[in-house]
Design a protein around this motif. Sequence first.
Motif, PDB file in Angstrom:
ATOM      1  N   ASN A   1      12.479  -0.637  -2.715  1.00 56.12           N
ATOM      2  CA  ASN A   1      13.450  -1.306  -1.852  1.00 56.12           C
ATOM      3  C   ASN A   1      13.457  -2.802  -2.105  1.00 56.12           C
ATOM      4  O   ASN A   1      12.547  -3.355  -2.706  1.00 56.12           O
ATOM      5  CB  ASN A   1      13.121  -1.063  -0.374  1.00 56.12           C
ATOM      6  CG  ASN A   1      13.471   0.336   0.070  1.00 56.12           C
ATOM      7  OD1 ASN A   1      14.321   0.990  -0.513  1.00 56.12           O
ATOM      8  ND2 ASN A   1      12.796   0.805   1.098  1.00 56.12           N
TER       9      ASN A   1
ATOM     10  N   ILE B   1      11.547  -4.372   2.931  1.00 57.09           N
ATOM     11  CA  ILE B   1      10.113  -4.180   3.101  1.00 57.09           C
ATOM     12  C   ILE B   1       9.572  -5.168   4.126  1.00 57.09           C
ATOM     13  O   ILE B   1       8.774  -4.806   5.005  1.00 57.09           O
ATOM     14  CB  ILE B   1       9.376  -4.315   1.754  1.00 57.09           C
ATOM     15  CG1 ILE B   1       9.813  -3.189   0.803  1.00 57.09           C
ATOM     16  CG2 ILE B   1       7.869  -4.272   1.952  1.00 57.09           C
ATOM     17  CD1 ILE B   1       9.314  -3.328  -0.620  1.00 57.09           C
TER      18      ILE B   1
ATOM     19  N   GLU C   1       5.384   1.069  -1.412  1.00 56.98           N
ATOM     20  CA  GLU C   1       6.301  -0.063  -1.461  1.00 56.98           C
ATOM     21  C   GLU C   1       5.476  -1.339  -1.378  1.00 56.98           C
ATOM     22  O   GLU C   1       4.545  -1.439  -0.580  1.00 56.98           O
ATOM     23  CB  GLU C   1       7.289  -0.009  -0.301  1.00 56.98           C
ATOM     24  CG  GLU C   1       8.242   1.153  -0.407  1.00 56.98           C
ATOM     25  CD  GLU C   1       9.212   1.195   0.756  1.00 56.98           C
ATOM     26  OE1 GLU C   1      10.361   1.593   0.523  1.00 56.98           O
ATOM     27  OE2 GLU C   1       8.818   0.827   1.874  1.00 56.98           O
TER      28      GLU C   1
END
Length: 145
Positions: A61, A66, A42
């Motif tokens: 996401n 995050i 991520e």
Amino acid sequence: MGRRKVELKRIEDKSSRQVTFSKRRSGLFKKAHQLAVLCDLELVLIVFSGNGRPYEFSSGNSSRKILERYRAHLESEKIVGGDDHTAETIRMIETMSVLQEKEKKLTEEKLLKGKELEDLMKEKQDGNSLNSNLGQTRHALLEFL
């Protein structure tokens, strides 16, 4: 034919600087996307233009999720001995992310309101046309009688 080596110094011409920024920003975001896909991670990348306008890339996401994970990580490190500046930076980034989302929603609402206004104007024109036709029909009917 190879590429020439780029001298790393500020580009003085404003137009050239903007073009370079735009191209390199998209290249940077492309590399960030590749890194996220290849390494299954991520990633949030935030870049500010010379005007101060933020550009954001997020894999998977939302940026907010995050950044919240990062903030939680910082908070746990702060207990061990982190600094306040990093936490403040994260709060500012989160605030910026929220403001960007609000700006996007407001822009969408303005577009919708503009479309609704156009539709109302069209309906008014159609109504005026109907009134004109009705007046002509009444006039013809009166002449007929």
